[in-house]
Design an enzyme around this catalytic site. Sequence first.
Site, PDB file in Angstrom:
ATOM      1  CG  ASP A  11      20.435  49.920  10.365  1.00 40.62           C
ATOM      2  OD1 ASP A  11      21.067  50.973  10.148  1.00 40.62           O
ATOM      3  OD2 ASP A  11      20.656  49.200  11.359  1.00 40.62           O
ATOM      4  CB  SER A  12      24.517  49.428   8.702  1.00 38.88           C
ATOM      5  OG  SER A  12      24.160  49.619  10.058  1.00 38.88           O
ATOM      6  CE1 TYR A  43      26.042  49.527   5.102  1.00 39.38           C
ATOM      7  CE2 TYR A  43      24.321  51.201   5.016  1.00 39.38           C
ATOM      8  CZ  TYR A  43      24.840  49.999   4.570  1.00 39.38           C
ATOM      9  OH  TYR A  43      24.171  49.295   3.612  1.00 39.38           O
ATOM     10  N   GLY A  44      28.974  53.184   9.891  1.00 38.74           N
ATOM     11  CA  GLY A  44      29.490  54.402  10.537  1.00 38.74           C
ATOM     12  C   GLY A  44      30.952  54.688  10.255  1.00 38.74           C
ATOM     13  CB  CYS A  74      20.963  53.538   8.662  1.00 37.53           C
ATOM     14  SG  CYS A  74      22.730  53.653   8.910  1.00 37.53           S
ATOM     15  CG  ASN A  75      20.710  58.675  12.647  1.00 37.88           C
ATOM     16  OD1 ASN A  75      20.257  59.805  12.689  1.00 37.88           O
ATOM     17  ND2 ASN A  75      20.157  57.667  13.299  1.00 37.88           N
ATOM     18  CD  GLU A 155      24.678  45.103  15.286  1.00 35.18           C
ATOM     19  OE1 GLU A 155      24.694  43.881  15.095  1.00 35.18           O
ATOM     20  OE2 GLU A 155      23.987  45.901  14.632  1.00 35.18           O
ATOM     21  CB  CYS A 187      23.229  55.802  16.317  1.00 39.88           C
ATOM     22  SG  CYS A 187      23.623  54.101  15.847  1.00 39.88           S
ATOM     23  CB  THR A 188      18.564  53.211  14.069  1.00 36.46           C
ATOM     24  OG1 THR A 188      19.596  52.588  13.303  1.00 36.46           O
ATOM     25  CG2 THR A 188      17.968  54.349  13.290  1.00 36.46           C
ATOM     26  CG  HIS A 189      22.853  50.049  16.671  1.00 35.23           C
ATOM     27  ND1 HIS A 189      22.833  50.391  15.346  1.00 35.23           N
ATOM     28  CD2 HIS A 189      23.271  48.764  16.728  1.00 35.23           C
ATOM     29  CE1 HIS A 189      23.237  49.359  14.637  1.00 35.23           C
ATOM     30  NE2 HIS A 189      23.511  48.356  15.438  1.00 35.23           N
TER      31      HIS A 189
END
Length: 269
Positions: A11-12, A43-44, A74-75, A155, A187-189
Amino acid sequence: MPNAQPIGIFDSGIGGLTLAHAITELMPQENIIYFGDTAHLPYGDKSATSIQSYSLKICNFLMEKNCKLILIACNSASAAAYDLVKTYVGTKAIVVNVIDPVIDYLNDSWEGKTLGLIGTKQTVNSGIYASKAEALGKGIHIKSLATPLLAPMIEEGFFNNNISEQIIKEYLGHPNLAHIEGLILGCTHYPLIKKQIDAYFQGTIPVIDTSRIVAATIKAILSERDLLIENQSIPTRQFYVSDYTDSFEKSTQIFFGETIKLTQYPIWD
Ligand code: DGL
């Protein structure tokens, strides 16, 4: 391909640990190697070209580690780099992205429905969910909204509090998301703010946490190819980041459910 080879996950940053966690819950015997590209987070907001270049370098690392499967957790990277990564990795490992398993799920359960999608600018502007859903030919319509503040907010540890509630409320009230019958967390967050998103909708629509869907797909793929590990008592789990800070290590508790040791591995020249 021996079954003991690890599952590689990248992932980022540390957001993809939500998926690593879902994988370890569903397949506790599996060895995993996680790589968070914290040096290039987020990354977004990056161009597709930059994300592709980072992704290939991370795949080199994961292939050196002999991963049997590489999950782009990561999408944004799945949208920008999946085809390239798949070609690059070739037969050396199975490559899985986080978008196709969700499209398969929609195909099975959401015919004729209108769904909302929230994600980074990269994911939403790529239009990939909408075009793949359209291509199913089942009248599934996706209404998307880029929600770029959410990943940095999470984050920074801002979730389950008043600030995150206000930001979430502002985004989810956007006209783009009017009249949806379900919401995809693209989004994986975002699994970390699912509770607050559920509270916003007050149970009127389902909020789709994709991490379990993706983990189930990986299990099915490994099982089909007879690549699941069996009878292992202590699996190895390794976690690398391209840029180490104490605060990343502390945040792993939030994303993975337990504190883990991060090893710095700068993969850039
Ligand atoms: N976890 C990433 C995703 O699923 C988003 C975070 C970022 O922008 O790097 O798209």
